[in-house]
Enzyme design. Structure first.
Site, PDB file in Angstrom:
ATOM      1  N   PRO A  26      24.558  64.855  93.981  1.00  0.00           N
ATOM      2  CA  PRO A  26      24.927  63.493  94.374  1.00  0.00           C
ATOM      3  C   PRO A  26      25.623  62.750  93.238  1.00  0.00           C
ATOM      4  CG  PRO A  26      22.542  63.725  94.142  1.00  0.00           C
ATOM      5  CD  PRO A  26      23.117  65.090  94.041  1.00  0.00           C
ATOM      6  N   ALA A 177      14.233  60.353  92.462  1.00  0.00           N
ATOM      7  CA  ALA A 177      14.420  60.519  91.013  1.00  0.00           C
ATOM      8  C   ALA A 177      14.901  59.215  90.400  1.00  0.00           C
ATOM      9  CB  ALA A 177      15.448  61.634  90.765  1.00  0.00           C
ATOM     10  N   TYR A 180      14.346  55.085  91.000  1.00  0.00           N
ATOM     11  CA  TYR A 180      14.654  54.308  92.200  1.00  0.00           C
ATOM     12  C   TYR A 180      13.383  54.143  93.044  1.00  0.00           C
ATOM     13  CZ  TYR A 180      19.465  54.661  90.703  1.00  0.00           C
ATOM     14  OH  TYR A 180      20.619  54.560  89.966  1.00  0.00           O
ATOM     15  N   ARG A 227      14.651  65.175  95.576  1.00  0.00           N
ATOM     16  CA  ARG A 227      15.125  65.197  94.186  1.00  0.00           C
ATOM     17  C   ARG A 227      14.177  64.421  93.277  1.00  0.00           C
ATOM     18  NH1 ARG A 227      20.737  63.568  90.988  1.00  0.00           N
ATOM     19  NH2 ARG A 227      20.862  65.681  90.200  1.00  0.00           N
ATOM     20  N   GLY A 320      27.586  68.279  88.012  1.00  0.00           N
ATOM     21  CA  GLY A 320      28.062  66.950  88.369  1.00  0.00           C
ATOM     22  C   GLY A 320      29.391  66.611  87.732  1.00  0.00           C
TER      23      GLY A 320
HETATM   24  C1  LIG Z   1      29.368  59.249  88.077  1.00  0.00           C
HETATM   25  C2  LIG Z   1      27.959  59.726  88.374  1.00  0.00           C
HETATM   26  C3  LIG Z   1      27.301  59.241  89.499  1.00  0.00           C
HETATM   27  C4  LIG Z   1      26.012  59.700  89.813  1.00  0.00           C
HETATM   28  N1  LIG Z   1      25.410  59.280  90.969  1.00  0.00           N
HETATM   29  C5  LIG Z   1      24.228  59.815  91.350  1.00  0.00           C
HETATM   30  C6  LIG Z   1      23.660  59.507  92.622  1.00  0.00           C
HETATM   31  O1  LIG Z   1      24.243  58.792  93.461  1.00  0.00           O
HETATM   32  N2  LIG Z   1      22.451  60.052  92.909  1.00  0.00           N
HETATM   33  C7  LIG Z   1      21.786  60.870  92.034  1.00  0.00           C
HETATM   34  O2  LIG Z   1      20.698  61.345  92.349  1.00  0.00           O
HETATM   35  N3  LIG Z   1      22.319  61.191  90.846  1.00  0.00           N
HETATM   36  C8  LIG Z   1      23.527  60.702  90.497  1.00  0.00           C
HETATM   37  N4  LIG Z   1      24.093  61.099  89.307  1.00  0.00           N
HETATM   38  C9  LIG Z   1      23.443  62.134  88.484  1.00  0.00           C
HETATM   39  C10 LIG Z   1      24.029  63.528  88.790  1.00  0.00           C
HETATM   40  O3  LIG Z   1      23.654  63.944  90.098  1.00  0.00           O
HETATM   41  C11 LIG Z   1      23.526  64.576  87.777  1.00  0.00           C
HETATM   42  O4  LIG Z   1      22.132  64.631  87.804  1.00  0.00           O
HETATM   43  C12 LIG Z   1      24.010  64.267  86.355  1.00  0.00           C
HETATM   44  O5  LIG Z   1      25.394  63.973  86.337  1.00  0.00           O
HETATM   45  C13 LIG Z   1      23.732  65.428  85.413  1.00  0.00           C
HETATM   46  O6  LIG Z   1      24.436  66.576  85.823  1.00  0.00           O
HETATM   47  P1  LIG Z   1      25.771  67.075  85.033  1.00  0.00           P
HETATM   48  O7  LIG Z   1      25.388  67.233  83.603  1.00  0.00           O
HETATM   49  O8  LIG Z   1      26.130  68.387  85.686  1.00  0.00           O
HETATM   50  O9  LIG Z   1      26.828  66.030  85.230  1.00  0.00           O
HETATM   51  C14 LIG Z   1      25.361  60.622  88.963  1.00  0.00           C
HETATM   52  C15 LIG Z   1      26.038  61.072  87.826  1.00  0.00           C
HETATM   53  C16 LIG Z   1      27.326  60.657  87.517  1.00  0.00           C
HETATM   54  C17 LIG Z   1      28.032  61.218  86.303  1.00  0.00           C
END
Ligand SMILES: Cc1cc2nc3c(=O)[nH]c(=O)nc-3n(C[C@H](O)[C@H](O)[C@H](O)COP(=O)(O)O)c2cc1C
Length: 366
Positions: A26, A177, A180, A227, A320
């Site tokens: 997400p 997670a 929230y 999550r 992500g």
């Molecule tokens: C721009 C952005 C928006 C995110 N929005 C959400 C979200 O809506 N819901 C959520 O559970 N995590 C959100 N995250 C967290 C990501 O799902 C993920 O856990 C985090 O980016 C770490 O993974 P990565 O190192 O592969 O980027 C967001 C992260 C980023 C960078």
């Protein structure tokens, strides 16, 4: 000796076979309309990233009160469901399984974005300290939330899940997670309720379990994922015993037969990478308590993801920030091609820039 790739093996989640183990986790990108209706631009963004085995939508709010920020999509109105249909179709066009992340921010919202202009609702009237709210006019302190009554919100989760199915999603992920609403119930630092939703752990888990039970009226249990971010204290998510808290949650979910467990790595604070907090609990500890599919997300590269799969900690891995900057990430991994860096402009809000303008391999000529 060449290592066998596990990322490109199939895996079954919720009775559906995924053609690879790469997950688009997400990612809030704030490109919905002001009414939270998904847009054609969003369909294009998800279509570009449809090579993942599994696509999880950006956090999608279950009611107008559940939101903290502008242009986040919702799933409570008929217009939103209609808006999601082409987006979900685009995300699944290459065979990806597509889940909606159901989101309620609780005390992470602010009166300036609440429909009634009053402070947000949360388990207890305890404000977030140590962090600031990103308002339209800059950073401001979080407010003391109002204590909520649970029944209405539990019901809203059920409606949101039914709407998700109507929009073509294969299942839903509960956002429990990152501090929230659901996480606010779980952690004793944000839950001082004296009714049967507060106090002992059994009570603090009740809201999560009631939400799952309500959603299961509309979707099979095997299509409901959860999550968790067990080591994160981001957004003031504090508990006196996180190890006991999240191990008990994971064991309980295991017994219910939910679709999957999605774990955020300890070095992630919301959307950024930080030092692992003191006393972090290795993700493998929680993964070992869950028999079904485990998705692990946070800071992973192709190599570390392969290690994680080989070690048995994860069955799927989320990417992500790599997927934001590299829409054709699976192809790039397969071709051993260079990865494009993430540009700060356009991460949250705006138009195509920083959203749909990251080229795929063939187009960029790399
Ligand atoms: C721009 C952005 C928006 C995110 N929005 C959400 C979200 O809506 N819901 C959520 O559970 N995590 C959100 N995250 C967290 C990501 O799902 C993920 O856990 C985090 O980016 C770490 O993974 P990565 O190192 O592969 O980027 C967001 C992260 C980023 C960078």
């Amino acid at each position: 000796m060449e290592q066998r790739s596990r990322l490109f093996e199939t895996v079954t989640v919720g009775g559906q076979q995924l053609r690879n183990r790469m997950v688009l986790p997400p990612l809030t990108r704030s490109r919905a309309s002001d009414d939270g209706v998904p847009t054609a631009l969003m369909a294009e963004y998800y279509r570009q990233r449809a090579g993942a085995g599994m696509v999880i939508s950006e956090g999608t709010v279950i009611t107008p009160q559940a939101s903290a920020y502008a242009r986040v999509p919702g799933i409570y109105s008929a217009e939103q469901v209609a808006g999601w249909l082409p987006v979900v179709e685009a995300a699944g066009r290459d065979g990806a399984v597509v889940y909606a992340q159901l989101w309620h921010v609780g005390r992470q919202s602010h009166s300036s974005v609440q429909p009634d202009g009053l402070p947000p609702k949360a388990p207890s009237a305890i404000p977030i300290t140590g962090y600031q709210y990103r308002s339209a006019h800059g950073r401001i302190p979080y407010e003391t939330p109002r204590e909520l009554t649970t029944a209405e919100i539990v019901q809203a989760y059920g409606i949101a899940a039914a709407n998700s199915a109507a929009a073509g999603f294969d299942g839903v992920e509960l956002h429990a997670a990152n501090g929230y609403l659901i996480d606010q119930f779980l952690n004793d630092g944000s839950n001082r309720r004296t009714d049967h939703y507060g106090g002992p752990l059994e009570n603090r888990m009740r809201f999560l379990l009631e939400v799952i039970t309500e959603i299961a009226r509309y979707l099979p249990m095997e299509r409901i994922g959860v999550r968790l971010s067990p080591s994160s204290d981001w957004m003031d998510a504090h508990d006196t015993d996180k190890r006991t808290l999240y191990s008990t949650v994971v064991r309980t979910l295991n017994g219910m037969g939910v679709a999957y467990l999605h774990l955020v790595e300890p070095e992630i604070a919301g959307s950024t990478t930080v030092d692992r907090p003191a006393g972090f609990i290795p993700t493998a500890e929680f993964a070992a308590l869950f028999d079904g599919p485990v998705i692990v997300t946070g800071g992973h590269s192709q190599a570390s993801a392969e290690q994680l799969l080989a070690s048995g900690t994860a069955d799927l891995v989320g990417f992500g920030r790599l997927f934001i900057a590299n829409p054709d990430l699976p192809n790039r991994f397969l071709a051993n091609a260079p990865l494009q860096p993430l540009r700060p402009a356009g991460i949250y809000g705006g138009g195509p820039e920083g959203y749909t303008d990251y080229p795929a391999l063939a187009a960029s000529g790399t």
